[in-house]
Design a protein around this motif. Structure first.
Motif, PDB file in Angstrom:
ATOM      1  N   GLY A   1       0.820  -1.216   0.000  1.00  0.00           N
ATOM      2  CA  GLY A   1       0.000   0.000   0.000  1.00  0.00           C
ATOM      3  C   GLY A   1       0.847   1.256   0.000  1.00  0.00           C
ATOM      4  N   ILE A   2       1.932   1.260   0.767  1.00  0.00           N
ATOM      5  CA  ILE A   2       2.842   2.401   0.773  1.00  0.00           C
ATOM      6  C   ILE A   2       3.446   2.587  -0.613  1.00  0.00           C
ATOM      7  CG2 ILE A   2       5.032   3.252   1.697  1.00  0.00           C
ATOM      8  CD1 ILE A   2       2.735   3.423   3.675  1.00  0.00           C
ATOM      9  N   VAL A   3       3.803   1.469  -1.251  1.00  0.00           N
ATOM     10  CA  VAL A   3       4.398   1.529  -2.591  1.00  0.00           C
ATOM     11  C   VAL A   3       3.415   2.114  -3.601  1.00  0.00           C
ATOM     12  CG1 VAL A   3       5.296   0.125  -4.489  1.00  0.00           C
ATOM     13  CG2 VAL A   3       6.002  -0.362  -2.142  1.00  0.00           C
ATOM     14  N   VAL A   4       2.161   1.647  -3.586  1.00  0.00           N
ATOM     15  CA  VAL A   4       1.197   2.138  -4.573  1.00  0.00           C
ATOM     16  C   VAL A   4       0.827   3.596  -4.312  1.00  0.00           C
ATOM     17  CG1 VAL A   4      -0.985   1.480  -3.424  1.00  0.00           C
ATOM     18  CG2 VAL A   4      -0.826   1.424  -5.904  1.00  0.00           C
TER      19      VAL A   4
ATOM     20  N   SER B   1       7.632   7.956  -7.834  1.00  0.00           N
ATOM     21  CA  SER B   1       6.834   7.611  -9.015  1.00  0.00           C
ATOM     22  C   SER B   1       7.703   6.948 -10.071  1.00  0.00           C
ATOM     23  CB  SER B   1       6.162   8.863  -9.587  1.00  0.00           C
ATOM     24  OG  SER B   1       5.185   9.357  -8.697  1.00  0.00           O
ATOM     25  N   LEU B   2       8.924   7.456 -10.230  1.00  0.00           N
ATOM     26  CA  LEU B   2       9.833   6.893 -11.238  1.00  0.00           C
ATOM     27  C   LEU B   2      10.174   5.443 -10.909  1.00  0.00           C
ATOM     28  CD1 LEU B   2      12.887   8.646 -12.871  1.00  0.00           C
ATOM     29  CD2 LEU B   2      13.102   6.323 -12.000  1.00  0.00           C
ATOM     30  N   ILE B   3      10.718   5.182  -9.731  1.00  0.00           N
ATOM     31  CA  ILE B   3      11.148   3.813  -9.443  1.00  0.00           C
ATOM     32  C   ILE B   3       9.953   2.885  -9.243  1.00  0.00           C
ATOM     33  CG2 ILE B   3      13.415   4.464  -8.560  1.00  0.00           C
ATOM     34  CD1 ILE B   3      12.389   4.110  -5.728  1.00  0.00           C
ATOM     35  N   GLY B   4       8.814   3.443  -8.814  1.00  0.00           N
ATOM     36  CA  GLY B   4       7.622   2.619  -8.686  1.00  0.00           C
ATOM     37  C   GLY B   4       7.154   2.098 -10.025  1.00  0.00           C
ATOM     38  N   VAL B   5       7.119   2.962 -11.029  1.00  0.00           N
ATOM     39  CA  VAL B   5       6.745   2.529 -12.377  1.00  0.00           C
ATOM     40  C   VAL B   5       7.816   1.610 -12.951  1.00  0.00           C
ATOM     41  CG1 VAL B   5       6.452   3.331 -14.757  1.00  0.00           C
ATOM     42  CG2 VAL B   5       5.235   4.464 -12.895  1.00  0.00           C
ATOM     43  N   TRP B   6       9.080   1.952 -12.753  1.00  0.00           N
ATOM     44  CA  TRP B   6      10.163   1.099 -13.254  1.00  0.00           C
ATOM     45  C   TRP B   6       9.985  -0.337 -12.742  1.00  0.00           C
ATOM     46  CZ3 TRP B   6      10.483   5.490 -15.350  1.00  0.00           C
ATOM     47  CH2 TRP B   6      11.566   5.958 -16.088  1.00  0.00           C
TER      48      TRP B   6
ATOM     49  N   VAL C   1      -4.506   1.896   4.302  1.00  0.00           N
ATOM     50  CA  VAL C   1      -3.362   2.737   4.664  1.00  0.00           C
ATOM     51  C   VAL C   1      -2.847   3.479   3.438  1.00  0.00           C
ATOM     52  CG1 VAL C   1      -0.953   2.683   5.443  1.00  0.00           C
ATOM     53  CG2 VAL C   1      -2.680   1.339   6.642  1.00  0.00           C
ATOM     54  N   ALA C   2      -2.822   2.792   2.291  1.00  0.00           N
ATOM     55  CA  ALA C   2      -2.332   3.414   1.056  1.00  0.00           C
ATOM     56  C   ALA C   2      -3.091   4.684   0.737  1.00  0.00           C
ATOM     57  CB  ALA C   2      -2.460   2.425  -0.110  1.00  0.00           C
ATOM     58  N   TYR C   3      -4.399   4.598   0.747  1.00  0.00           N
ATOM     59  CA  TYR C   3      -5.168   5.754   0.311  1.00  0.00           C
ATOM     60  C   TYR C   3      -5.484   6.726   1.426  1.00  0.00           C
ATOM     61  CZ  TYR C   3      -4.676   4.228  -4.280  1.00  0.00           C
ATOM     62  OH  TYR C   3      -4.080   3.904  -5.479  1.00  0.00           O
ATOM     63  N   ALA C   4      -5.314   6.312   2.676  1.00  0.00           N
ATOM     64  CA  ALA C   4      -5.306   7.302   3.760  1.00  0.00           C
ATOM     65  C   ALA C   4      -4.073   8.183   3.610  1.00  0.00           C
ATOM     66  CB  ALA C   4      -5.303   6.610   5.114  1.00  0.00           C
ATOM     67  N   THR C   5      -2.935   7.549   3.260  1.00  0.00           N
ATOM     68  CA  THR C   5      -1.703   8.299   3.018  1.00  0.00           C
ATOM     69  C   THR C   5      -1.876   9.243   1.844  1.00  0.00           C
ATOM     70  OG1 THR C   5      -0.422   6.411   3.838  1.00  0.00           O
ATOM     71  CG2 THR C   5       0.770   8.083   2.569  1.00  0.00           C
ATOM     72  N   THR C   6      -2.444   8.729   0.761  1.00  0.00           N
ATOM     73  CA  THR C   6      -2.716   9.576  -0.406  1.00  0.00           C
ATOM     74  C   THR C   6      -3.624  10.737  -0.030  1.00  0.00           C
ATOM     75  OG1 THR C   6      -2.496   7.686  -1.899  1.00  0.00           O
ATOM     76  CG2 THR C   6      -3.682   9.604  -2.743  1.00  0.00           C
TER      77      THR C   6
ATOM     78  N   MET D   1      11.149   2.817  -0.763  1.00  0.00           N
ATOM     79  CA  MET D   1       9.917   3.563  -1.022  1.00  0.00           C
ATOM     80  C   MET D   1       9.311   4.071   0.284  1.00  0.00           C
ATOM     81  SD  MET D   1       9.154   3.715  -4.344  1.00  0.00           S
ATOM     82  CE  MET D   1       7.424   3.621  -4.776  1.00  0.00           C
ATOM     83  N   THR D   2       9.378   3.257   1.327  1.00  0.00           N
ATOM     84  CA  THR D   2       8.827   3.665   2.623  1.00  0.00           C
ATOM     85  C   THR D   2       9.561   4.879   3.179  1.00  0.00           C
ATOM     86  OG1 THR D   2       8.170   1.379   3.091  1.00  0.00           O
ATOM     87  CG2 THR D   2       8.312   2.881   4.964  1.00  0.00           C
ATOM     88  N   VAL D   3      10.877   4.885   3.044  1.00  0.00           N
ATOM     89  CA  VAL D   3      11.663   6.039   3.505  1.00  0.00           C
ATOM     90  C   VAL D   3      11.277   7.298   2.727  1.00  0.00           C
ATOM     91  CG1 VAL D   3      13.983   7.027   3.618  1.00  0.00           C
ATOM     92  CG2 VAL D   3      13.602   4.660   4.321  1.00  0.00           C
ATOM     93  N   LEU D   4      11.169   7.175   1.411  1.00  0.00           N
ATOM     94  CA  LEU D   4      10.819   8.335   0.586  1.00  0.00           C
ATOM     95  C   LEU D   4       9.403   8.825   0.873  1.00  0.00           C
ATOM     96  CD1 LEU D   4      12.453   7.266  -2.805  1.00  0.00           C
ATOM     97  CD2 LEU D   4      13.240   9.045  -1.239  1.00  0.00           C
TER      98      LEU D   4
END
Length: 439
Positions: free
Chosen positions: A31-34, A309-314, A245-250, A162-165
Motif C-alpha cells: 500500500g505504501i508503494v502504490v 513515481s519513477l522507481i515505482g513505475v520502473w 493505509v495506502a489511500y489514507a496516506t494519499t 519507497m517507505t523512507v521516501l
C-alpha cells in the motif's frame, strides 16, 4: 476498505497457508508503494491549482477520489488473492482485445512516461543544485539511478526505500499544511459536496476526483501484493488494511496540498502553471514567504514525490510487462506464486522493459516530445482507467472468481462510479486533442 464482497467471514479453504492472517501494521508495504507511485508531482500541482482556484470548496472531491481508488486497488488485490492468478491472466481470459490494448498501451505509454518521470525528478535537483548540470543531464542521471536500483534489488529492498521516501513526502506535505495555518472551519465546510460557481466546474471536479493517484499503478498493486509474498485468501484482511493505509496516506498528501493552495495561493490570488513546473514556482513563493530553508525542504519533498513515481513505475509496470510476455510466449496460466518467488524480477522481459523505460525516452529529453505521439499517449492514458474499472467489474462478477470473493453491492457501485467517472474524463481527453493538426 471494508469488505466489499458482501461476506461476513473469511473463506475457510482448509489449507494451512490459506488460513486468515491477523491484520497487523507490521505487514504494511504494498500500500505504501502504490500510494508513493501513484501520487506524482503533476497530481500535487493539480490539487494545488484546485485549492488556488476554489479554496476549500473541492476538498470533498479529493476525499471521494481516494475512496474511488481504494475500491479499484482492493478489487485488483482481491483478484490476485482469491484466484491465485495475476491480473493480466484475468484480462487474457476476457479475449484477445485486452492483450492488444495492453501491448499498444504499455509500449507507447512507457516511452513517453519515461521522459516525463526523468524530467520531473530532475526539476527539483536542478533547483537545489543550479550550477551543477543542465536539466536534461539531471534527468538522465535520475533514469539511470532508477534503472540500476530496480535492476539489482528485489521487492523487499525496493519497498524499504519507497517507505523512507514516503516518510519524507509525508513530513514535507504535513509541515507545509501546518505552516500556512489552514482555516479548519472552512476546511470542514469543504467536505460538503458543493460545486464551484465557475464555468466547467463539473469537469474540473471530476478531474480532481479522478486525477490524484489514478494510474496504471492501481493495476500493479496486485503484483506488489504477490511480490510481498501474499498469494492466497489468508492474506485478504491484511491486504485490505494495507490498501486503506495506502489511500489514507494519499488523502493526507492531497488534503495537505489543497490546504497550501487554498491558504497560500487562493488568498493572495496567485496563479501557478500546470504540470511539474508549477511546483518550482511554489518553491519560489515559499522562499519569499517563509525563507530559504522552507523552500529547500519543499524541494527535497518534491524530489521524493517524483522519484518514488519513477522507481515505482520502473518496478511495477515492468512486472506487468514480464507477465504479458510470459503469457504470450507460453500460453500458460499466470500464477501469483511466480511473482512471489522473485522469478519475474529476474526475467529478461522485466529487464528489457526497464531498458525501454530508461534509454529511448532520453531522446525525448533532448529533442522534445513528438506531437502525434503525445496525442496518442494522452488518449491511451485516459482510456486505461475505464479499461481497468470495466474489466475488474467483469472479472469479479463472473465464475472466474470463487463465489465467496465476488463483488458485493458496495464494490459494484464503487467500481461502476469509477468506470463512469474515468469514461467521462477519457471522452473529454479525446475531445480536447487537436485532431485537426494530427493529420
Amino acid at each position: 476498505m471494508a469488505d466489499t464482497t458482501g461476506n461476513t467471514a473469511e473463506s475457510q479453504v482448509g489449507e494451512a497457508e490459506s488460513r486468515p492472517r491477523k491484520s497487523s501494521w507490521r505487514y504494511i508495504g504494498p500500500g505504501i508503494v502504490v500510494a508513493a507511485t501513484g501520487v506524482g508531482a503533476g497530481d500535487l500541482v493539480a490539487t494545488l491549482i484546485a485549492g488556488s482556484n476554489f479554496g476549500y470548496t473541492l476538498l470533498w472531491a479529493a476525499v471521494l477520489g481516494c475512496l474511488v481508488k481504494i475500491s479499484l486497488a482492493e478489487a485488483a488485490g482481491r483478484w490476485h488473492l482469491s484466484t491465485g492468478r495475476t491480473l493480466f491472466d484475468g484480462w487474457t481470459s476476457l479475449g484477445r482485445w485486452t492483450t492488444w490494448f495492453f501491448a499498444v498501451y504499455v509500449v507507447i505509454w512507457g516511452f513517453v512516461y519515461g521522459a516525463a518521470a526523468m524530467s520531473s525528478s530532475a526539476l527539483p535537483l536542478q533547483a537545489l543544485f543550479p550550477n551543477v548540470m543542465d536539466l536534461e543531464w539531471w534527468g538522465v542521471a535520475c533514469g539511470l539511478v532508477g534503472l540500476v536500483f530496480v535492476w539489482f534489488n528485489k521487492y523487499a529492498v525496493f519497498e524499504k526505500v519507497m517507505t523512507v521516501l514516503v516518510g519524507v513526502m509525508f513530513v514535507v506535505t504535513v509541515y507545509l499544511a501546518i505552516r500556512v495555518t489552514p482555516n479548519l472551519g472552512d476546511a470542514f465546510a469543504g467536505l460538503l459536496p458543493v460545486l464551484p460557481d465557475e464555468k466547467d466546474s463539473i469537469l474540473n471536479t471530476l478531474g480532481l476526483i479522478g486525477g490524484v493517484g489514478g494510474t496504471i499503478t492501481l493495476a500493479a498493486y496486485g503484483y506488489w501484493v504477490n511480490a510481498k509474498g501474499w498469494t492466497d485468501t489468508g492474506w485478504m484482511k491484511v491486504m485490505r488494511l494495507d490498501n486503506r493505509v495506502a489511500y489514507a496516506t494519499t488523502g493526507i498528501f492531497v488534503i495537505a496540498m489543497l490546504f497550501v493552495g487554498a491558504e497560500l495561493l487562493h488568498s493572495a490570488n496567485i496563479a501557478i502553471a500546470s504540470g511539474d513546473k508549477g511546483l518550482i514556482q511554489l518553491g519560489d513563493i515559499l522562499e519569499d514567504e517563509y525563507g530559504t530553508a522552507t523552500a529547500k525542504f519543499f524541494l527535497i519533498g518534491f524530489f521524493a514525490t517524483s522519484f518514488t513515481s519513477l522507481i515505482g513505475v520502473w518496478h511495477g509496470v515492468s512486472l506487468m510487462f514480464a507477465d504479458f510476455v510470459t503469457r504470450y510466449r507460453t500460453r500458460e496460466a499466470l500464477k501469483g506464486e511466480k511473482v512471489a518467488s522473485g522469478e519475474r524480477e529476474r526475467s529478461w522481459p522485466f529487464r528489457a522493459y526497464l531498458l525501454w523505460l530508461t534509454f529511448p525516452p532520453i531522446v525525448l529529453l533532448f529533442q522534445g516530445e513528438p506531437f502525434r505521439l503525445i496525442i496518442i499517449y494522452g488518449v491511451l492514458g485516459a482510456a486505461f482507467m475505464p479499461f481497468l474499472a470495466g474489466t475488474l467489474i467483469w472479472l469479479l462478477n463472473s465464475s472466474r472468481t470463487p463465489a465467496q470473493w465476488r463483488n458485493g453491492p458496495l464494490s459494484n457501485v464503487m467500481l461502476a462510479i469509477a468506470g463512469l467517472l474515468f469514461l467521462v474524463l477519457c471522452l473529454k481527453q479525446i475531445w480536447d486533442q487537436p485532431w485537426a493538426d494530427f493529420f
